[in-house]
Structures are given as structure tokens and as C-alpha cells.
Design an enzyme around this catalytic site. Structure first.
Site, PDB file in Angstrom:
ATOM      1  CG  HIS A   1       5.472  -6.366   1.904  1.00 17.28           C
ATOM      2  ND1 HIS A   1       5.326  -6.408   0.538  1.00 17.28           N
ATOM      3  CD2 HIS A   1       4.210  -6.438   2.416  1.00 17.28           C
ATOM      4  CE1 HIS A   1       4.039  -6.487   0.227  1.00 17.28           C
ATOM      5  NE2 HIS A   1       3.342  -6.512   1.345  1.00 17.28           N
TER       6      HIS A   1
ATOM      7  CE  LYS B   1       2.366  -7.358  -3.901  1.00 18.53           C
ATOM      8  NZ  LYS B   1       1.549  -8.154  -2.951  1.00 18.53           N
TER       9      LYS B   1
ATOM     10  CE  LYS C   1       3.929 -11.040   1.415  1.00 22.39           C
ATOM     11  NZ  LYS C   1       4.026  -9.708   0.801  1.00 22.39           N
TER      12      LYS C   1
ATOM     13  CG  HIS D   1      -1.187 -10.609  -2.442  1.00 23.92           C
ATOM     14  ND1 HIS D   1      -0.225 -11.332  -1.793  1.00 23.92           N
ATOM     15  CD2 HIS D   1      -1.300  -9.444  -1.760  1.00 23.92           C
ATOM     16  CE1 HIS D   1       0.230 -10.648  -0.760  1.00 23.92           C
ATOM     17  NE2 HIS D   1      -0.408  -9.495  -0.721  1.00 23.92           N
TER      18      HIS D   1
END
Length: 612
Positions: free
Chosen positions: A505, A281, A507, A279
Site C-alpha cells: 500500500h 496520511k 507509494k 488521501h
């Protein structure tokens, strides 16, 4: 079989049973997202220099439908559901609630496949053949809305072709200048194309900004991501004059053929723990003059960059150590960022990333002012347990953050939520909460947690309508088992940054330092949602941390960035103030408000007249 193996075997069986009950629902969610994406407006491929912009910008979504290779076909929604929803929930409560909600969902769900009438809800025609042929929001299968203002929302704007350059405001300097002016935080959001107010924000960027030669002469680059659309990524590499420069992409899901591009290497990340995901990025750019790290929240797909709210930490360029030196200890910062980055890259146990770890060793990171907080799959014990996940955050915040009153909550803002247990004490406040509030005095109570997550109404009225919820894969079945979360939910409001209509999107995690929320003790930007898979779960009487997924984020601490004990919260660029992505303090859900849930039918049309 020793005790550890027996424990692991029983735990795995427990996880498998829970996953099987959720798998059917995730597949239904995927189908729902596909139908929604199919009914949205699409981008034109007729001119690669043009971008068709509209309020829905429905392209390959961060959670919508993606074309995959034959051995990897699935929907992004189902994958996000797997990655952001823990399969490790050992609770069996809420079965009746799940059944009840599912029954209501099936009764409510009705997707209209007729083409929309160009006059929308304002159509005056009564010809039965016309009504049968075309879809009329407010007249077909739903009750007409009362207000004229609501009816106006149902008319989708016409498609407009705009050059990419149209989004470069004449009031903005080039990105290199804006990046320099963003110091000492170097924190950006993206421009949401259909929310024009975000175009003028100097603390926003677009993907091509990161490839600009004004930032330096790129020699080669590394991209770590969950999802990648090669056509989208390589188009901008080509436009930046970087075609042929070596690019390594580590991914979870890919669209496109790497062989179609020169000097491009793509490697699928092997996940050693079942139901985990890659997950992370992150980008690393190697220049002739140094190296730069970008840690962010956007998948490498169009819709993530064009419409959803994303966050980016774009580091300054770190210079080489000089004299050909390569050292893990030399050129280290007070935040230990260099060592943390090297350890993270080596944790993959992939030779290509081992090479990048050696490259990083040759540069001077002494000016880096953020801490790296990462997660890697595994069962972590001893000192290793404090290197990853929420235990790394716990040690960092306890050692370097200031203190506040126990009554002030931890604010967690996310795009998905996993299975957390029968109540907040099961994990949310007792484990993750304690890690994000380590100065909390040990009393009978636990840290209060506020969760910023969009409501169903906020998604319905977003810039993309219901499609805006495609990156919010909070599952109905998961929610039904933990409806105690209702007391924690807060709205997604970003009036200060003019992006309330751009669904998040991003967090982030923070804790206010003052009762009026005008300042915070720390701020964390990360790929990790609120889930055990992302942050880890303590086991064996708190001597082992079990993590399923790869995640990465950065922790902003006042001590290292502004030499103070707290950040002042602002919504415009001000010296030594943190420009927040959403409004503080957050607003609690009004009574009767429901969070956005995947797999739930909706009769009320969104702003484009679409129902589910």
C-alpha cells in the site's frame, strides 16, 4: 458567463459522464471485496491485550469493508477506487474491451459459501453429503492443482493468540534507539505480522512505537488520514498512557463515535472538487521538548498496519525557537520544509489546522533534510502552480537532483492507477514523467516509465491470498481503456526486505542514477498514487494545474541528506545508504501476466483455497 466559467462547466460535464460509466463497476468492486472479507478469518475481540495473528489477518482492510455511520455507509474499496482512479479521463476508447472483460468476469466469478473442510485439498472422503456440506479447494468448481507443494498452500494455519509484546524481537532495541540509528533517512516500513522475517528488521515499526514515551512526553497530537477506525487508534493511545491528551483527527471516512473518547476531536475534511478525496496520511506530535512530523502511507485501520507494506518518514524532534518566538522564516531548513508544512495546513482553511500551523511556527526545523511535496484541491495558477502536485516535484528535482542518461527510466511504485488517457504520452510520461525527470533532454521521445504494481499471481500467493489485493483498487474498466500500460508493468518483488508476500500500500517514486540500478538520484515517499487527481493535470496551455485531492509526501534528495549526488541502494541498514522497500532493478511482467484487477472473477484458488 466568462470563458473560464464556460471551460470549467464543459470540463465538469465531461467528468460527470466519465464517472457515471465507472460508478457501476466500482459498486461491483465493493461487493466483491465485502464477500472476500466476509470469508476471511477475523480478529477476536475477546481480549484487547491479545492480537490473533494468522496468515490472512483479515480485519477492517484499507480497501475492505468498514462499518460507517448512517450518512457515510460505503465500502473502503469503492472509496479507494474513487480516490485513486481519476474521474477526469476524457478518453472513450476501449468500450469493447470493457464489455469483453466484464463478460468473462461474470462467467468466471463464483464465490463458494460453504465452510471449508478442515482437511482442505487433502481430504480423502468421498461421501456425497460431506462433499455437499464442506468446501474442498482443488475439488469444487476448480481444476485440482498438480504439484504437492501447491496443495500444501491450501491449508490455512490455525488461529494463534499472541501478545503484542511477542512481536518485539529480543534482538531489537527500543524504538527511540532504532530511530536514532536510522539517521539521516529516518525511513521505516511496518512489520507485517504474518511475514515473520519482517519482525527482525530494525527499520520496521508498529503503531504503538510512534506513541512510545521513549520518544518524548506527548502533550497533544494531530492525525490526518483518509480512513480511521477510532477503536484501533484510541486503544493504543490508551495503552501508551495518553488517554485524555488532546487529539485532533482530520479524516475522509470514520468508524466509531468520537464522543466515546475523552478529549478527542474529529473533523471530516470538506473536498471542494467533485470526486476528490482527503488521501493524506500525516501525524504531528507536540512534546514538552519539541515537535515531530510523521508522513506515511497507512490508513488508521488495523489491516493497513498489520499486513500491508507501508512506508513511514519519522522526523527527529524539532526544538522550540526559544524565548517564545513564532516565525515562519526563523528555524527554516534549506529544504523549506517548515514553510511548506505551514502552507499545507493553512490550505485546508480550517481554524483547528490554522492553530496547528501557528504551533509549527514556534519550532526550529533547520535540521530537516527532506522536502515536503503536497497536493491540495483547486485550480492553481501563477506561482501557486509550483507549490503543489507534480509541478512542486518538478521544480524541486530540477533544482536539487543530479542527472543521468535519458535511457534510464523513472520507477513509479503504487497501489492504484487512475485513468491516464489513450497512451503514455497523454499524461503519464509527458506530464508526470517530465516532472520526475526534469533533466530529461527535449527530444522526440519522452522519459521511460517503469511501474511496480503486483500481478494477479503475486496477490494470489500473498500472505493474505486474494484478500491481499483489497488495497489495490485498480479497476478492470480503467485497465481495459489503457492496456498500453502492459509494457510498463513490473512485479512487486521485495526479497531484499523479505516482504514479497506482503502486498504494497506504500507509494514511492525514484530514478536510477546508474544502469545497474545500484544508486538513485532521489526517492519520494507519498500518499499519491499514479493519477491525475493526486498529482494534478496541466490545463490552459500549461498555465494552470488542476488537482482534485489532498496528498502529502516527502522527497529525499542526496544533496540535503548525505551531501552527495546520489543514494546507494541497499536492503539492510548501512551508513549513508538508502534501504529500499523493493528490489532494484524491478522485474518486468512475464509474457501473459496480468496486473491485479478488482472486479475480476478467478477460478484458481488462492493459498487458502478461496476463489472469486
Amino acid at each position: 458567463m466568462n470563458a473560464d466559467e464556460e471551460f470549467a462547466r464543459k470540463l465538469q460535464l465531461q467528468f460527470d459522464a466519465e464517472f457515471e460509466t465507472q460508478e457501476k463497476q466500482m459498486k461491483e468492486d465493493a461487493i466483491l471485496a465485502q464477500k472476500l472479507a466476509a470469508r476471511s478469518h477475523n480478529l477476536s475481540d475477546s481480549d484487547e491485550d491479545d492480537v490473533i495473528v494468522q496468515s490472512t489477518m483479515a480485519t477492517t482492510s484499507s480497501c475492505g469493508t468498514v462499518k460507517l455511520s448512517q450518512n457515510e455507509k460505503c465500502s473502503e474499496t469503492s472509496l479507494h477506487s474513487m480516490s485513486d482512479s481519476d474521474a477526469d479521463n476524457d478518453e472513450n476508447c476501449g468500450d469493447e474491451q470493457v464489455k469483453s472483460l466484464a463478460t468473462n468476469s461474470q462467467a468466471d466469478r463464483k464465490v463458494n459459501n460453504k465452510p471449508p473442510c478442515k482437511y482442505g485439498a487433502k481430504c480423502y472422503r468421498k461421501n456425497p453429503e460431506h462433499l455437499k456440506e464442506f468446501y474442498h479447494p482443488g475439488k469444487d468448481e476448480v481444476e485440482p492443482l498438480n504439484s504437492e507443494e501447491s496443495k500444501k498452500e491450501f491449508n490455512p494455519p490455525p488461529l494463534k493468540k499472541r501478545k503484542y509484546e511477542d512481536y518485539k524481537s529480543r534482538y531489537q532495541k527500543d524504538f527511540a534507539a532504532r530511530h536514532l540509528a536510522s539517521a539521516p533517512f529516518y525511513f521505516f516500513l511496518n512489520k507485517a505480522y504474518s511475514v515473520k522475517e519482517t519482525h527482525e528488521d530494525p527499520l520496521t515499526l508498529v503503531f504503538p512505537d510512534l506513541l512510545s514515551n521513549s520518544l518524548g512526553d506527548i502533550v497533544e497530537s494531530l492525525q490526518l488520514t483518509f480512513m480511521v477506525d477510532l477503536e484501533f487508534v484510541m486503544k493504543y493511545y490508551k495503552k501508551a498512557g495518553l488517554e485524555g491528551k488532546p487529539v485532533l483527527i482530520m479524516y475522509g471516512i470514520i468508524e466509531g463515535q468520537p464522543s466515546d473518547y475523552q478529549n478527542l476531536t474529529c473533523k471530516k475534511v470538506d473536498i471542494p472538487i467533485q470526486y476528490g478525496t482527503h488521501h493524506t496520511k500525516m501525524m504531528i506530535f507536540l512534546y514538552t521538548s519539541g515537535i515531530r512530523v510523521v508522513i506515511h502511507t497507512a490508513n488508521l485501520v488495523e489491516d493497513d498496519w498489520y499486513e500491508k507494506t507501508q512506508g513511514y518518514w519519522v522526523s527527529p524532534v524539532f526544538p522550540p525557537l526559544g524565548n517564545g518566538k513564532s516565525s515562519l522564516l526563523e528555524g527554516e531548513s534549506p529544504t523549506q520544509f517548515k514553510q511548506s508544512l505551514v502552507n499545507y495546513l493553512l490550505a485546508y482553511k480550517v481554524s483547528a489546522l490554522g492553530r496547528w500551523a501557528n504551533i509549527v511556527k514556534g519550532y526550529d526545523f533547520s535540521s530537516c533534510n527532506v522536502m515536503l511535496i503536497a497536493s491540495v484541491p483547486g485550480y492553481h495558477t501563477g506561482e501557486t502552480m509550483h507549490k503543489w502536485g507534480h509541478m512542486k516535484a518538478r521544480r524541486a528535482i530540477k533544482s536539487h537532483a543530479g542527472s543521468c542518461k535519458n535511457s534510464l527510466p523513472i520507477v513509479m511504485q503504487c497501489s492504484s492507477i487512475g485513468s491516464l488517457g489513450k497512451d503514455a504520452k497523454s499524461w503519464l510520461s509527458s506530464e508526470l514523467g517530465i516532472s520526475l525527470a526534469p533533466t530529461f533532454e527535449k527530444t522526440a521521445s519522452q522519459p521511460k516509465v517503469d511501474i511496480v504494481y503486483p500481478s494477479e499471481e503475486e496477490v494470489r500467493t500473498s500472505s493474505q491470498g486474494y484478500l491481499g489485493g483489497s488495497c489495490l483498487p485498480f479497476n478492470m474498466a480503467t485497465y481495459a481503456k489503457q492496456m498500453w500500460m502492459d509494457q510498463h508493468f513490473h512485479l512487486w518483488r521485495s526479497e531484499g526486505r523479505k516482504r514479497s508476500k506482503s502486498m504494497p500500500h506504500i507509494k514511492t517514486y525514484t530514478r536510477p542514477a546508474s544502469p545497474d540500478y545500484s544508486s538513485v538520484l532521489y526517492f519520494m515517499l507519498t500518499s499519491a498514487n499514479i493519477s491525475k487527481a493526486a498529482w494534478g493535470q496541466l490545463q490552459k496551455q500549461n498555465t494552470q494545474l488542476f488537482i482534485r485531492s489532498y496528498e502529502v509526501g516527502v522527497l529525499f534528495l542526496p544533496k540535503f541528506i548525505i551531501k552527495e549526488s546520489e543514494f546507494k541502494v541497499t536492503y539492510t541498514r548501512e551508513k549513508n545508504c538508502l534501504c529500499f522497500p523493493y528490489d532494484m532493478p524491478p522485474t518486468s511482467y512475464p509474457s501473459g501476466t496480468r496486473p491485479w484487477l478488482m472486479g475480476v472473477g478467478r477460478k484458481k484458488p488462492d493459498v487458502f483455497g478461496i476463489t472469486l
